[in-house]
Design a protein around this motif. Sequence first.
Motif, PDB file in Angstrom:
ATOM      1  N   UNK A 362       0.817  -1.213   0.000  1.00  0.00           N
ATOM      2  CA  UNK A 362       0.000   0.000   0.000  1.00  0.00           C
ATOM      3  C   UNK A 362       0.849   1.260   0.000  1.00  0.00           C
ATOM      4  N   UNK A 363       1.991   1.214   0.693  1.00  0.00           N
ATOM      5  CA  UNK A 363       2.883   2.366   0.717  1.00  0.00           C
ATOM      6  C   UNK A 363       3.767   2.455  -0.511  1.00  0.00           C
ATOM      7  N   UNK A 364       3.610   1.503  -1.447  1.00  0.00           N
ATOM      8  CA  UNK A 364       4.412   1.444  -2.649  1.00  0.00           C
ATOM      9  C   UNK A 364       5.689   0.642  -2.419  1.00  0.00           C
ATOM     10  N   UNK A 365       6.393   0.280  -3.511  1.00  0.00           N
ATOM     11  CA  UNK A 365       6.050   0.499  -4.918  1.00  0.00           C
ATOM     12  C   UNK A 365       4.960  -0.471  -5.393  1.00  0.00           C
ATOM     13  N   UNK A 366       4.431  -0.203  -6.584  1.00  0.00           N
ATOM     14  CA  UNK A 366       3.311  -0.984  -7.099  1.00  0.00           C
ATOM     15  C   UNK A 366       3.681  -1.802  -8.334  1.00  0.00           C
ATOM     16  N   UNK A 367       4.987  -2.002  -8.557  1.00  0.00           N
ATOM     17  CA  UNK A 367       5.440  -2.737  -9.742  1.00  0.00           C
ATOM     18  C   UNK A 367       4.834  -4.144  -9.822  1.00  0.00           C
ATOM     19  N   UNK A 368       4.588  -4.761  -8.681  1.00  0.00           N
ATOM     20  CA  UNK A 368       4.220  -6.181  -8.649  1.00  0.00           C
ATOM     21  C   UNK A 368       2.733  -6.426  -8.445  1.00  0.00           C
ATOM     22  N   UNK A 369       1.930  -5.382  -8.530  1.00  0.00           N
ATOM     23  CA  UNK A 369       0.499  -5.546  -8.281  1.00  0.00           C
ATOM     24  C   UNK A 369      -0.170  -6.475  -9.295  1.00  0.00           C
ATOM     25  N   UNK A 370       0.439  -6.621 -10.458  1.00  0.00           N
ATOM     26  CA  UNK A 370      -0.108  -7.487 -11.506  1.00  0.00           C
ATOM     27  C   UNK A 370      -0.261  -8.935 -11.045  1.00  0.00           C
ATOM     28  N   UNK A 371       0.439  -9.329  -9.991  1.00  0.00           N
ATOM     29  CA  UNK A 371       0.379 -10.715  -9.537  1.00  0.00           C
ATOM     30  C   UNK A 371      -1.020 -11.103  -9.075  1.00  0.00           C
ATOM     31  N   UNK A 372      -1.792 -10.150  -8.602  1.00  0.00           N
ATOM     32  CA  UNK A 372      -3.183 -10.454  -8.242  1.00  0.00           C
ATOM     33  C   UNK A 372      -3.995 -10.756  -9.499  1.00  0.00           C
ATOM     34  N   UNK A 373      -3.687 -10.068 -10.606  1.00  0.00           N
ATOM     35  CA  UNK A 373      -4.334 -10.387 -11.882  1.00  0.00           C
ATOM     36  C   UNK A 373      -3.912 -11.774 -12.359  1.00  0.00           C
ATOM     37  N   UNK A 374      -2.639 -12.097 -12.180  1.00  0.00           N
ATOM     38  CA  UNK A 374      -2.153 -13.419 -12.571  1.00  0.00           C
ATOM     39  C   UNK A 374      -2.876 -14.510 -11.788  1.00  0.00           C
ATOM     40  N   UNK A 375      -3.107 -14.262 -10.505  1.00  0.00           N
ATOM     41  CA  UNK A 375      -3.835 -15.217  -9.671  1.00  0.00           C
ATOM     42  C   UNK A 375      -5.278 -15.375 -10.158  1.00  0.00           C
ATOM     43  N   UNK A 376      -5.939 -14.248 -10.414  1.00  0.00           N
ATOM     44  CA  UNK A 376      -7.328 -14.305 -10.893  1.00  0.00           C
ATOM     45  C   UNK A 376      -7.416 -15.043 -12.227  1.00  0.00           C
ATOM     46  N   UNK A 377      -6.485 -14.796 -13.128  1.00  0.00           N
ATOM     47  CA  UNK A 377      -6.473 -15.495 -14.422  1.00  0.00           C
ATOM     48  C   UNK A 377      -6.272 -16.994 -14.226  1.00  0.00           C
ATOM     49  N   UNK A 378      -5.395 -17.372 -13.317  1.00  0.00           N
ATOM     50  CA  UNK A 378      -5.154 -18.784 -13.044  1.00  0.00           C
ATOM     51  C   UNK A 378      -6.416 -19.462 -12.531  1.00  0.00           C
ATOM     52  N   UNK A 379      -7.160 -18.777 -11.673  1.00  0.00           N
ATOM     53  CA  UNK A 379      -8.402 -19.344 -11.138  1.00  0.00           C
ATOM     54  C   UNK A 379      -9.434 -19.480 -12.248  1.00  0.00           C
ATOM     55  N   UNK A 380      -9.555 -18.468 -13.100  1.00  0.00           N
ATOM     56  CA  UNK A 380     -10.501 -18.541 -14.216  1.00  0.00           C
ATOM     57  C   UNK A 380     -10.186 -19.745 -15.106  1.00  0.00           C
ATOM     58  N   UNK A 381      -8.918 -19.913 -15.444  1.00  0.00           N
ATOM     59  CA  UNK A 381      -8.519 -21.030 -16.309  1.00  0.00           C
ATOM     60  C   UNK A 381      -8.805 -22.372 -15.645  1.00  0.00           C
ATOM     61  N   UNK A 382      -8.569 -22.438 -14.343  1.00  0.00           N
ATOM     62  CA  UNK A 382      -8.809 -23.690 -13.621  1.00  0.00           C
ATOM     63  C   UNK A 382     -10.296 -24.015 -13.589  1.00  0.00           C
ATOM     64  N   UNK A 383     -11.137 -23.005 -13.308  1.00  0.00           N
ATOM     65  CA  UNK A 383     -12.577 -23.224 -13.282  1.00  0.00           C
ATOM     66  C   UNK A 383     -13.086 -23.636 -14.667  1.00  0.00           C
ATOM     67  N   UNK A 384     -12.562 -22.972 -15.707  1.00  0.00           N
ATOM     68  CA  UNK A 384     -12.984 -23.299 -17.076  1.00  0.00           C
ATOM     69  C   UNK A 384     -12.568 -24.713 -17.453  1.00  0.00           C
ATOM     70  N   UNK A 385     -11.381 -25.145 -17.052  1.00  0.00           N
ATOM     71  CA  UNK A 385     -10.922 -26.499 -17.386  1.00  0.00           C
ATOM     72  C   UNK A 385     -11.758 -27.552 -16.683  1.00  0.00           C
ATOM     73  N   UNK A 386     -12.207 -27.267 -15.473  1.00  0.00           N
ATOM     74  CA  UNK A 386     -13.066 -28.206 -14.752  1.00  0.00           C
ATOM     75  C   UNK A 386     -14.415 -28.341 -15.447  1.00  0.00           C
ATOM     76  N   UNK A 387     -14.934 -27.215 -15.949  1.00  0.00           N
ATOM     77  CA  UNK A 387     -16.215 -27.262 -16.683  1.00  0.00           C
ATOM     78  C   UNK A 387     -16.067 -28.061 -17.967  1.00  0.00           C
ATOM     79  N   UNK A 388     -14.936 -27.845 -18.671  1.00  0.00           N
ATOM     80  CA  UNK A 388     -14.702 -28.569 -19.924  1.00  0.00           C
ATOM     81  C   UNK A 388     -14.572 -30.069 -19.674  1.00  0.00           C
ATOM     82  N   UNK A 389     -13.977 -30.414 -18.532  1.00  0.00           N
ATOM     83  CA  UNK A 389     -13.787 -31.850 -18.205  1.00  0.00           C
ATOM     84  C   UNK A 389     -15.120 -32.541 -17.974  1.00  0.00           C
ATOM     85  N   UNK A 390     -16.130 -31.780 -17.562  1.00  0.00           N
ATOM     86  CA  UNK A 390     -17.458 -32.362 -17.329  1.00  0.00           C
ATOM     87  C   UNK A 390     -18.209 -32.590 -18.651  1.00  0.00           C
TER      88      UNK A 390
END
Length: 390
Positions: A362-390
Amino acid sequence: MTDIRSLLDRDPAVLVLEDGARYEGFAYGARGTTLGEVVFSTGMTGYQETLTDPSYAGQIVLQTAPHIGNTGVNGEDPESRRIWVAGYIVRDPSRVVSNWRADESLDAALERDGIVGISGIDTRAITRRIRSEGSMRGGVFSGADAAKTPEEQLAIVREAPEMTGQNLSAEVSVSETEVTAARGDERLGRVAVIDLGIKQATIENLANRGFDVHVMPYTTTIDDIRAIDPVAFFYSNGPGDPAASSAHVELLRGALRDGLPFFGICFGNQLFGRALGLDTYKLPFGHRGINQPVRDKLTGRVEITAQNHGFAVQAPLDEVFESSEGFGRVEVSHIGLNDDVVEGLRALDIPAFSVQYHPEAAGGPHDSNYLFDRFADMVREHVASKKDAK
């Protein structure tokens, strides 16, 4: 806003290190005795975020920046419900608070939360000593306790517990689950967050990515996690020795075997390493501050990061290796450029990764904030792969 007391009240105080070194100065904050591991933080700003970071529990924090307290403290910036440092060391505390957002002086906030500090000493000399000798136990004695004999004070310091072997999760964790609802149009589902010393900025970042954030106590079991049916699992930062947290290592192994996508920060990185079968070790004086360079091996980009850790993961830096606990291939994803410390791990056969630093910063720097997006993308892909497996 002027803290008149800081101009008039110059009670003596002394910092005593376990090697016998003594530094005499003036009381700052509460009066009395405090003990802990003396560490230094190199941030030029963000002292309120540092003080309220639960990862600093059990540590007496020295600020290498010479002037501290200029902007006072406010009710909006704390990272948690209180100040967590065991003690505080500054060279020149500001006598005048100059910021329109300030609610009170730093000195008053330290006293309110019972934090014993010391000012008016040579913080550069102490930092150089820690860098050469390593972090060590220390004590700040002020008020009536400053009058104890040097022999008494040194004996008290040497009787204090060392950081190695300490499990401090119970001191900083919530006692019951707290929920923050997802924000925005997209809802990804629940994320089970084990509070080992979490910061508010982490909760905000997860909620802003569409997660319903369930911050759960350190005593949480695998059955408790399954009961909320999460789409992902998260370990926060926190204080203490990862080798003393075997229960959380086993809990993480259970969540990984359940197939939950995982993201860990700081202490969470160390526990992830141990869950994969790696060892951890204590750094000589740790990494603390908001100016630590880290290279992301995936992109080649160098990020300036905020860090606060005294332990690290032992792993081969330039090769893919097999997890001895059966979680497949793993690689070091991020490397600290100052001393080649492991700053991140990525599993290649399961959806899991971690970093040793603080992308929420919160006090900076913010260079690495993208990692939360990387986490969200990983979860989306995992959820989508589980749906495809069904």
